[in-house]
Write an enzyme that holds these catalytic residues in place. Structure first.
Site, mmCIF file in Angstrom:
data_model
loop_
_atom_site.group_PDB
_atom_site.id
_atom_site.type_symbol
_atom_site.label_atom_id
_atom_site.label_comp_id
_atom_site.label_asym_id
_atom_site.label_seq_id
_atom_site.Cartn_x
_atom_site.Cartn_y
_atom_site.Cartn_z
ATOM 1 N N GLU A 227 0.848 -1.193 0.000
ATOM 2 C CA GLU A 227 0.000 0.000 0.000
ATOM 3 C C GLU A 227 0.885 1.245 0.000
ATOM 4 O O GLU A 227 1.817 1.348 0.787
ATOM 5 C CB GLU A 227 -0.882 -0.034 1.240
ATOM 6 C CG GLU A 227 -1.712 1.189 1.505
ATOM 7 C CD GLU A 227 -2.458 1.078 2.838
ATOM 8 O OE1 GLU A 227 -3.007 2.093 3.274
ATOM 9 O OE2 GLU A 227 -2.471 -0.016 3.444
ATOM 10 N N GLU A 232 -3.374 10.907 3.260
ATOM 11 C CA GLU A 232 -4.331 10.631 4.329
ATOM 12 C C GLU A 232 -4.459 11.923 5.099
ATOM 13 O O GLU A 232 -3.490 12.407 5.695
ATOM 14 C CB GLU A 232 -3.844 9.499 5.217
ATOM 15 C CG GLU A 232 -3.817 8.173 4.492
ATOM 16 C CD GLU A 232 -3.676 7.021 5.455
ATOM 17 O OE1 GLU A 232 -4.713 6.425 5.804
ATOM 18 O OE2 GLU A 232 -2.537 6.726 5.857
#
Length: 506
Positions: A227, A232
């Site tokens: 990932e 974020e």
């Protein structure tokens, strides 16, 4: 990353491929235009997005009976994992009405809470190459750029844009009949166990409904893969983070190899090597009215630099650049004892940060930057999402974490949100207007996706944090505790007090 991650599909059995296709609602993918860029310019790509399978209605084949309701399986339809996968189908999605997902040109808007016949929380979508396959990005020696508006994302929310090493067809060629068209095949570095179907079997055995999430639970299995968290963030804090794994592609885990008792027992790195400007010592760089002003849309540029400057090189560095109001803003510099004063992710940075913060070396133990580079070279799927955190209330992103450590300890403070913030019951109850907007996605050669005017190419140059004129421009900061910039606003705007720390011209 600590996401609500849910995977449907995947079966290795030759008798019947798991996860069937329903016929009760047509699947119409929202369009999303993006661009491929070179030094010669950018070309439009007419893309689409699809909703992750876990959010979809899962029902018995050929009728309307739910296979899964709330956070429980119907054991009459799903007496075991194999039978459940044979009996249950995914159906099409009402993107706007049920899930709060809308697209317009180059922009994708994700609402956090949508009230229809039932209440929907969050969403996760994937960019598609066509109606049956995900778009695959090979990121080495390339840059990825997008615009994002996080102004309506408060503490406890995460508008996350990232890459996951999923199969291009969502597993349709080997494990299920629904495939990428219906958003199957999700995995990430947390090896999530709240996945309903994996390896062609329902994850129903050992399933326990979540004590604080009416829609989720955990089973015996999880889905692991590499990932790369590009973004974020909410309006208070942001981070970008690589998470490598020891093995390529999706790997199913079981029991403690899914971190049931030991967070670091999986084949993947759950922590990553994160760059959060606040955590790295610059507490005035990102946020409302700051250098990167979250009251306004932001252009986010991420560059994947190789050791020989070619697509065949080894990943050496991950750089971050911002563009706002036509000005290029270099990433903040580290200001932490024991970490060199740089502004990008490198092997040296990760080693020093783990040592300075006393963090586990799971990143290095799973291949580090080299391992992440291998995943980027194999190709990854773009994920766009909005979610809240039923595990630790997103404190790892925007507050102090862990809570049993002193905020004065390096690496503990990650943002200005309260330690009591981010509780799902609070953020979901007060979610009116909460949303994230992603737009203007561009992918291409280094320095081809932006310039000082926010697009087209050219080398980045630094910018200052204050306007040159004695009066602040429209939407700019004009006051607040600690503010040393202009307090007058350019006509016709005037200065309005938002809170003790921030006043704005409008």
């Amino acid at each position: 990353m600590f996401p609500r991650s849910i995977l449907l599909a995947l079966s290795l059995t030759a008798v019947a491929l798991g996860q069937q296709v329903g016929t009760n609602m047509a699947e119409n993918h929202p369009s999303l235009t993006w661009q491929r860029c070179t030094s010669s310019g950018c070309q439009n790509v007419n893309g689409k997005v699809t909703l992750d399978a876990n959010w979809r209605w899962t029902h018995r084949i050929n009728d309307f009976t739910n296979c899964y309701t709330g956070n429980e399986w119907d054991t009459s339809i799903c007496p075991d994992g194999v039978t459940c996968a044979e009996n249950c189908a995914l159906d099409g999605a009402d993107y706007a009405g049920t899930y709060g997902v809308t697209s317009s040109g180059t922009a994708l808007t994700l609402k956090f809470v949508t009230e229809s016949q039932q209440k929907n929380i969050g969403s996760r979508l994937y960019l598609m190459a066509d109606d049956s396959n995900y778009e695959i990005f090979n990121l080495l020696n390339k840059e990825f750029t997008f615009d994002v508006d996080v102004s309506k994302l408060p503490c406890g929310l995460n508008g996350a844009l990232y890459f996951s090493e999923m199969a291009a067809d969502g597993g349709m060629s080997s494990t299920n009949t629904a495939g990428a068209k219906y958003g199957t095949g999700y995995c990430d570095s947390q090896c999530p166990r709240d996945i309903k179907f994996i390896d062609g079997e329902a994850n129903s055995e050992g399933w326990e409904g979540s004590p604080n999430d009416v829609n989720a639970g955990t089973g015996n299995f999880g889905a692991c893969c590499g990932e790369m968290d590009i973004w974020e963030a909410n309006s208070i804090s942001s981070a970008y983070t690589p998470h490598p794994c020891r093995e390529p592609g999706l790997q199913r885990c079981e029991g403690n190899t899914c971190s049931v008792n030991d967070r670091y027992a999986t084949e993947c790195d759950p922590d990553g090597c994160d760059f959060n400007s606040f955590r790295m010592g610059d507490k005035s760089f990102y946020g409302p009215g700051m250098t990167v002003d979250t009251n306004q849309p932001i252009t986010v540029v991420t560059q994947f630099i190789t050791d020989n400057g070619s697509d065949n090189g080894n990943l050496q560095e991950i750089r971050r650049i911002y563009v706002q109001n036509g000005q290029v803003i270099q990433n903040s510099n580290v200001n932490i004892p024991g970490i060199d004063s740089g502004n990008s992710i490198s092997a040296e940075f990760c080693d020093q940060a783990k040592e300075a913060f006393g963090d586990e070396r799971s990143f290095q133990d799973r291949g580090g930057l080299s391992g992440m580079g291998s995943a980027l070279d194999r190709g990854m799927v773009l994920v766009l999402s909005i979610w809240d955190d039923h595990a630790v209330n997103m404190l790892w992103l925007d507050s102090d974490y862990p809570l049993d450590a002193s905020p004065s300890q390096p690496g503990i403070s990650r943002g200005t949100c309260s330690r009591d913030s981010g509780k799902p019951e609070d953020v979901e109850a007060n979610a009116g207007g909460v949303q994230v907007v992603y737009s203007n996605i561009k992918f291409g050669d280094i320095n081809s996706t932006f310039n000082n005017n926010g697009g087209g190419g050219g080398n980045p140059s630094p910018t200052t944090t204050r306007p040159n004129s004695p009066a602040q421009t429209m939407w700019g900061q004009c006051g607040g505790q600690g503010w040393t910039g202009p307090t007058a606003c350019q006509s016709p705007s005037t200065c309005h007090v938002i809170n003790d720390f921030y006043s704005q011209c409008f």
